[in-house]
Design a protein around this motif. Structure first.
Motif, mmCIF file in Angstrom:
data_model
loop_
_atom_site.group_PDB
_atom_site.id
_atom_site.type_symbol
_atom_site.label_atom_id
_atom_site.label_comp_id
_atom_site.label_asym_id
_atom_site.label_seq_id
_atom_site.Cartn_x
_atom_site.Cartn_y
_atom_site.Cartn_z
ATOM 1 N N MET A 1 0.853 -1.205 0.000
ATOM 2 C CA MET A 1 0.000 0.000 0.000
ATOM 3 C C MET A 1 0.883 1.247 0.000
ATOM 4 O O MET A 1 1.869 1.308 0.727
ATOM 5 C CB MET A 1 -0.900 0.007 1.239
ATOM 6 C CG MET A 1 -1.841 1.223 1.292
ATOM 7 S SD MET A 1 -2.831 1.228 2.811
ATOM 8 C CE MET A 1 -3.798 -0.245 2.580
ATOM 9 N N ASP A 3 2.259 5.032 0.728
ATOM 10 C CA ASP A 3 2.213 5.877 1.923
ATOM 11 C C ASP A 3 1.145 6.941 1.763
ATOM 12 O O ASP A 3 0.911 7.466 0.681
ATOM 13 C CB ASP A 3 3.570 6.578 2.139
ATOM 14 C CG ASP A 3 4.639 5.576 2.521
ATOM 15 O OD1 ASP A 3 4.272 4.425 2.798
ATOM 16 O OD2 ASP A 3 5.837 5.939 2.512
ATOM 17 N N SER A 4 0.504 7.271 2.874
ATOM 18 C CA SER A 4 -0.499 8.345 2.854
ATOM 19 C C SER A 4 -0.158 9.362 3.917
ATOM 20 O O SER A 4 0.673 9.122 4.775
ATOM 21 C CB SER A 4 -1.903 7.782 3.110
ATOM 22 O OG SER A 4 -2.023 7.293 4.423
ATOM 23 N N ASP A 5 -0.813 10.509 3.860
ATOM 24 C CA ASP A 5 -0.523 11.593 4.795
ATOM 25 C C ASP A 5 -1.736 11.857 5.669
ATOM 26 O O ASP A 5 -2.123 13.001 5.882
ATOM 27 C CB ASP A 5 -0.130 12.857 4.012
ATOM 28 C CG ASP A 5 0.469 13.921 4.925
ATOM 29 O OD1 ASP A 5 0.377 15.098 4.582
ATOM 30 O OD2 ASP A 5 1.009 13.534 5.976
ATOM 31 N N ASN A 6 -2.373 10.798 6.128
ATOM 32 C CA ASN A 6 -3.548 10.939 6.979
ATOM 33 C C ASN A 6 -3.177 11.623 8.281
ATOM 34 O O ASN A 6 -2.172 11.315 8.898
ATOM 35 C CB ASN A 6 -4.156 9.569 7.287
ATOM 36 C CG ASN A 6 -4.755 8.953 6.045
ATOM 37 O OD1 ASN A 6 -5.007 9.652 5.074
ATOM 38 N ND2 ASN A 6 -4.961 7.644 6.071
ATOM 39 N N THR A 88 4.239 10.600 14.170
ATOM 40 C CA THR A 88 3.973 9.950 12.887
ATOM 41 C C THR A 88 4.484 8.507 12.947
ATOM 42 O O THR A 88 5.612 8.261 13.370
ATOM 43 C CB THR A 88 4.673 10.700 11.746
ATOM 44 O OG1 THR A 88 4.176 12.041 11.696
ATOM 45 C CG2 THR A 88 4.395 10.026 10.410
ATOM 46 N N ARG A 90 4.034 4.287 11.208
ATOM 47 C CA ARG A 90 3.570 3.425 10.125
ATOM 48 C C ARG A 90 2.824 2.254 10.746
ATOM 49 O O ARG A 90 3.402 1.479 11.517
ATOM 50 C CB ARG A 90 4.722 2.931 9.276
ATOM 51 C CG ARG A 90 4.309 2.234 7.994
ATOM 52 C CD ARG A 90 5.527 1.860 7.168
ATOM 53 N NE ARG A 90 6.304 3.032 6.796
ATOM 54 C CZ ARG A 90 6.021 3.830 5.764
ATOM 55 N NH1 ARG A 90 4.950 3.580 5.023
ATOM 56 N NH2 ARG A 90 6.794 4.862 5.490
ATOM 57 N N GLU A 93 -0.470 -2.162 8.539
ATOM 58 C CA GLU A 93 -0.902 -2.305 7.149
ATOM 59 C C GLU A 93 0.033 -1.591 6.176
ATOM 60 O O GLU A 93 -0.113 -1.717 4.956
ATOM 61 C CB GLU A 93 -2.318 -1.765 6.975
ATOM 62 C CG GLU A 93 -3.394 -2.564 7.688
ATOM 63 C CD GLU A 93 -3.464 -2.239 9.183
ATOM 64 O OE1 GLU A 93 -2.736 -1.306 9.600
ATOM 65 O OE2 GLU A 93 -4.221 -2.909 9.903
ATOM 66 N N GLU A 95 0.485 1.814 6.117
ATOM 67 C CA GLU A 95 0.101 3.214 5.922
ATOM 68 C C GLU A 95 0.766 4.105 6.954
ATOM 69 O O GLU A 95 0.856 3.757 8.128
ATOM 70 C CB GLU A 95 -1.427 3.351 6.015
ATOM 71 C CG GLU A 95 -1.934 4.743 5.717
ATOM 72 C CD GLU A 95 -3.450 4.807 5.811
ATOM 73 O OE1 GLU A 95 -4.020 5.829 5.411
ATOM 74 O OE2 GLU A 95 -4.047 3.829 6.285
ATOM 75 N N GLN A 96 1.237 5.274 6.541
ATOM 76 C CA GLN A 96 1.853 6.234 7.448
ATOM 77 C C GLN A 96 0.787 7.201 7.951
ATOM 78 O O GLN A 96 0.058 7.798 7.159
ATOM 79 C CB GLN A 96 2.973 6.995 6.745
ATOM 80 C CG GLN A 96 3.734 7.944 7.670
ATOM 81 C CD GLN A 96 4.987 8.486 7.010
ATOM 82 O OE1 GLN A 96 5.955 7.759 6.789
ATOM 83 N NE2 GLN A 96 4.958 9.768 6.673
ATOM 84 N N VAL A 97 0.697 7.348 9.265
ATOM 85 C CA VAL A 97 -0.363 8.154 9.884
ATOM 86 C C VAL A 97 0.254 9.100 10.901
ATOM 87 O O VAL A 97 1.176 8.725 11.636
ATOM 88 C CB VAL A 97 -1.409 7.253 10.579
ATOM 89 C CG1 VAL A 97 -2.488 8.098 11.238
ATOM 90 C CG2 VAL A 97 -2.032 6.288 9.589
#
Length: 235
Positions: A1, A3-6, A88, A90, A93, A95-97
């Protein structure tokens, strides 16, 4: 998946909106200046409890807005220098949150044993960032400014609540009530929706009526002056 910036909701965002010259001006003062010499518009003007309450609310309201601007300036500087407390990470899953509270961290990682080590590490990092924020907030005066603003805001709310049990005896007192409710509502709500347009209209009606009273008073004074001058000349 990928990386996202949620990012979770920031906990320090200022909720109050300070209005810059768009609120109704001190309408009750306008009514005081234009009220007739007799009748409901001016009877016992100085003893109108609602008008006295409005004057005190107006003073505290202005103080609150000054303090709000001050803490917002300090908050901006604090965010630029330290940044909102956050961490921050990971998630399993991939995803970086970025989260800004322990509650947000628990929502992301849960309480399961499989994320215990990650959660402990994230909590430690968040606590360190929070400590830096707290120290900088105290040093820059942000903490004191925020506390002073909240105290002033609470005082303004108490005064606003008192309007519901304080009877007005003049048009200016009625206008003061509407003015306070409208300006407080405009600072927190969507100003184009009910009931703000209706309240704004009623307040404008009061001002227009009072201005009419004022114009009539000027005309009556001019007539009395002309009559007195005519009588003086005829002697």
């Amino acid at each position: 998946m990928a990386d996202s910036d949620n990012t979770t909701t920031l906990p320090y965002v200022t909720r109050r909106r300070v209005l810059e010259g768009t609120v109704v001006a001190t309408t009750a003062w306008t009514l005081e200046g234009n009220a007739p010499a007799s009748g409901a518009g001016s009877t016992n003007m100085r003893s109108d409890p609602a008008l006295a309450l409005w004057r005190e609310w107006e003073r505290v309201h202005k103080q609150t807005e000054r303090l709000c601007r001050k803490q917002q300036r300090l908050e901006t500087r604090l965010v630029e220098s330290v940044g909102f407390p956050c961490v921050t990470l990971r998630v399993p899953e991939g995803e970086q949150v970025t989260v800004h509270s322990i509650e947000g961290l628990n929502e992301v990682l849960g309480n399961g044993p499989d994320t215990a080590a990650l959660r402990e590490k994230a909590e430690t990092e968040f606590a360190m960032h929070q400590a830096r924020w707290n120290a900088a907030a105290e040093e820059t005066g942000y903490t004191a400014a925020l506390r002073a603003e909240r105290e002033a805001c609470d005082r303004a709310k108490d005064l606003l609540g008192a309007f519901s049990t304080t009877h007005a005896t003049t048009l200016a007192g009625v206008a003061g009530k509407l003015d306070a409710v409208l300006r407080e509502g405009e600072a927190w709500e969507e100003c184009s929706e009910f009931p703000w347009p209706q309240i704004r209209s009623a307040l404008s009606d009061l001002v227009r009526i009072a201005e009419g009273f004022g114009a009539d008073r000027v005309r009556r004074r001019r007539i009395r002056h002309d009559q007195a001058e005519t009588l003086r000349r005829s002697r």
